[in-house]
Design a protein around this motif. Structure first.
Motif, mmCIF file in Angstrom:
data_model
loop_
_atom_site.group_PDB
_atom_site.id
_atom_site.type_symbol
_atom_site.label_atom_id
_atom_site.label_comp_id
_atom_site.label_asym_id
_atom_site.label_seq_id
_atom_site.Cartn_x
_atom_site.Cartn_y
_atom_site.Cartn_z
ATOM 1 N N THR A 112 -12.497 -8.186 -2.260
ATOM 2 C CA THR A 112 -11.273 -7.623 -1.695
ATOM 3 C C THR A 112 -11.381 -6.124 -1.598
ATOM 4 O O THR A 112 -12.234 -5.493 -2.214
ATOM 5 C CB THR A 112 -10.068 -7.990 -2.584
ATOM 6 N N ASP A 113 -10.435 -5.520 -0.827
ATOM 7 C CA ASP A 113 -10.455 -4.064 -0.671
ATOM 8 C C ASP A 113 -10.287 -3.363 -2.004
ATOM 9 O O ASP A 113 -10.916 -2.347 -2.284
ATOM 10 C CB ASP A 113 -9.338 -3.637 0.288
ATOM 11 N N GLN B 53 -15.111 3.621 4.952
ATOM 12 C CA GLN B 53 -13.837 2.935 4.830
ATOM 13 C C GLN B 53 -12.704 3.706 5.505
ATOM 14 O O GLN B 53 -11.718 3.114 5.946
ATOM 15 C CB GLN B 53 -13.500 2.708 3.342
ATOM 16 N N HIS C 191 -11.468 5.259 11.503
ATOM 17 C CA HIS C 191 -10.515 4.472 12.280
ATOM 18 C C HIS C 191 -10.663 4.840 13.758
ATOM 19 O O HIS C 191 -11.355 5.803 14.106
ATOM 20 C CB HIS C 191 -9.086 4.716 11.787
ATOM 21 N N LEU D 119 -14.446 -1.491 11.979
ATOM 22 C CA LEU D 119 -13.288 -2.371 12.085
ATOM 23 C C LEU D 119 -13.671 -3.838 11.927
ATOM 24 O O LEU D 119 -12.912 -4.631 11.356
ATOM 25 C CB LEU D 119 -12.599 -2.166 13.435
ATOM 26 N N GLY E 176 -13.289 -4.322 6.575
ATOM 27 C CA GLY E 176 -11.984 -4.650 6.024
ATOM 28 C C GLY E 176 -10.856 -4.068 6.850
ATOM 29 O O GLY E 176 -11.053 -3.309 7.796
ATOM 30 N N GLU E 177 -9.639 -4.417 6.479
ATOM 31 C CA GLU E 177 -8.459 -4.019 7.234
ATOM 32 C C GLU E 177 -8.181 -2.528 7.084
ATOM 33 O O GLU E 177 -8.333 -1.953 5.998
ATOM 34 C CB GLU E 177 -7.240 -4.821 6.771
ATOM 35 N N SER E 178 -7.755 -1.898 8.175
ATOM 36 C CA SER E 178 -7.407 -0.478 8.153
ATOM 37 C C SER E 178 -6.005 -0.297 7.596
ATOM 38 O O SER E 178 -5.169 -1.207 7.683
ATOM 39 C CB SER E 178 -7.464 0.109 9.568
ATOM 40 N N PRO F 143 -2.103 0.805 7.554
ATOM 41 C CA PRO F 143 -1.142 0.729 8.658
ATOM 42 C C PRO F 143 -1.067 2.001 9.496
ATOM 43 O O PRO F 143 -0.979 1.935 10.725
ATOM 44 C CB PRO F 143 0.187 0.453 7.944
ATOM 45 N N LYS G 139 -3.692 2.112 12.201
ATOM 46 C CA LYS G 139 -3.743 1.071 13.224
ATOM 47 C C LYS G 139 -3.212 1.546 14.568
ATOM 48 O O LYS G 139 -3.574 1.004 15.609
ATOM 49 C CB LYS G 139 -2.977 -0.166 12.757
ATOM 50 N N GLU H 133 0.088 -7.448 15.732
ATOM 51 C CA GLU H 133 -0.307 -6.525 14.663
ATOM 52 C C GLU H 133 0.538 -5.254 14.705
ATOM 53 O O GLU H 133 0.966 -4.744 13.665
ATOM 54 C CB GLU H 133 -1.791 -6.160 14.807
#
Length: 333
Positions: A2-3, A160, A163, A212, A216-218, A220, A223, A272
């Protein structure tokens, strides 16, 4: 993994870099994101002004909408720049710290980027001063982009933290510079600027997409930067079209295809986007939407498509409504 586990496994220095950039531990947490994100408002207004300018040329629309938009963008940009400079004078090294902000750093390019859009428009009324100012802002953008690149390639950011907003200074930024050069009739310089944007579209675009897809997820706040995937082909198309007037060729068709698939991707990303709390960073969408509308109007004018004017007016109306909705949500309650 996980992050949170990934962050825990990093060294202390890497952990510091992995923290949310607008948090207390950010090197520019006192400024960075809040200050630079505000420049997305005049950027979006100028982008929509460009769409109305295209409509005046292709659809015979009145001049007043574009002049109102450019006037509002100019006023806000001047006020925000003055406030930003004043704050910087009080705190030595503010701009340098903001450039190194892992989330907000790329948005430092908004300041000269808006300047290019405004002077490219007003150069028609202020020759030769407008042309000189346009070149000055293009030079400022190049300096900011070079500073950012030097920081990035010397280990200044973690994978990480990368973006899509990292595309803005060196991809849409230099495509806009190409448009600016074309507006002052510097064709060779416009071609050179387009080449820079195309090069970094490939290089930085690859890095961002890999991040991306596999990193892992950026957060919020980052985004909203996904709009850069639309802004890049939109500005590339406009830049190529204004520097290569005449029949649509193979390069233009290829770029148009990229814009279409990126626009479809944005539609797929709407669920999203709906999850993201509203902030001023949503204004970066308006620039991408305005640039796409600008090109759509120009492209439709080159086709023999039945009802092309209706399509163009519909797209322009939707883009204008979108910007007005954001303006209403941003206005103080």
């Amino acid at each position: 993994m996980t992050d949170s586990a990934t962050v825990a496994a990093q060294t202390p220095a890497a952990q510091d870099r992995a923290l949310p950039p607008d948090g207390p531990s950010s090197p520019a947490g006192h400024s960075g994101m809040p200050a630079l994100s505000r420049f997305g408002i005049p950027l979006g207004l100028a982008g929509l002004g460009g769409a109305w300018s295209a409509a005046r040329s292709s659809l015979g629309s009145p001049m007043w909408p574009e002049e109102i938009l450019y006037g509002a963008a100019s006023s806000l940009w001047l006020i925000l720049t003055a406030l930003y400079v004043f704050r910087g004078l009080r705190r030595k090294g503010t701009f340098r710290a903001d450039l190194k902000h892992e989330l907000a750093g790329p948005f430092a390019s908004f300041i000269p980027l808006v300047g290019i859009l405004l002077t490219a428009h007003y150069s028609q009324y202020l020759p030769p001063w407008g042309a000189w100012l346009c070149m000055a802002f293009i030079a400022a953008l190049a300096i900011v982009a070079a500073q950012l690149l030097a920081h990035w390639v010397t280990g200044g950011v973690s994978m990480q933290s990368i973006h899509p907003g990292y595309l803005l200074p060196v991809v849409p930024g230099f495509f806009v510079a190409s448009i600016g050069f074309s507006s002052i009739h510097s064709h060779d310089a416009a071609t050179a600027a387009f080449g820079i944007g195309a090069f970094f579209w490939l290089v930085i675009g690859t890095v961002v997409t890999v991040r991306l897809m596999a990193g892992g997820e950026s957060p919020p706040a980052a985004k909203t930067g996904l709009s850069a995937y639309l802004a890049a082909p939109a500005t590339a198309n406009i830049a190529w079209m204004v520097s290569h007037p005449g029949p649509v060729g193979a390069v233009q068709l290829g770029l148009t295809g990229v814009l279409v698939i990126m626009a479809l991707m944005q539609v797929m990303l709407l669920p999203e986007y709906r999850k993201i709390p509203f902030t001023q960073m949503f204004w970066v969408f308006t620039f991408a939407v305005g640039a796409t509308t600008n090109y759509a109007i120009r492209w439709l004018a080159t086709t023999g498509l039945p009802g092309r004017d209706i399509y163009a007016w519909t797209i322009l109306g939707l883009a204008t409504a979108f910007t007005l909705v954001l303006a209403a949500r941003t206005a103080p309650k």
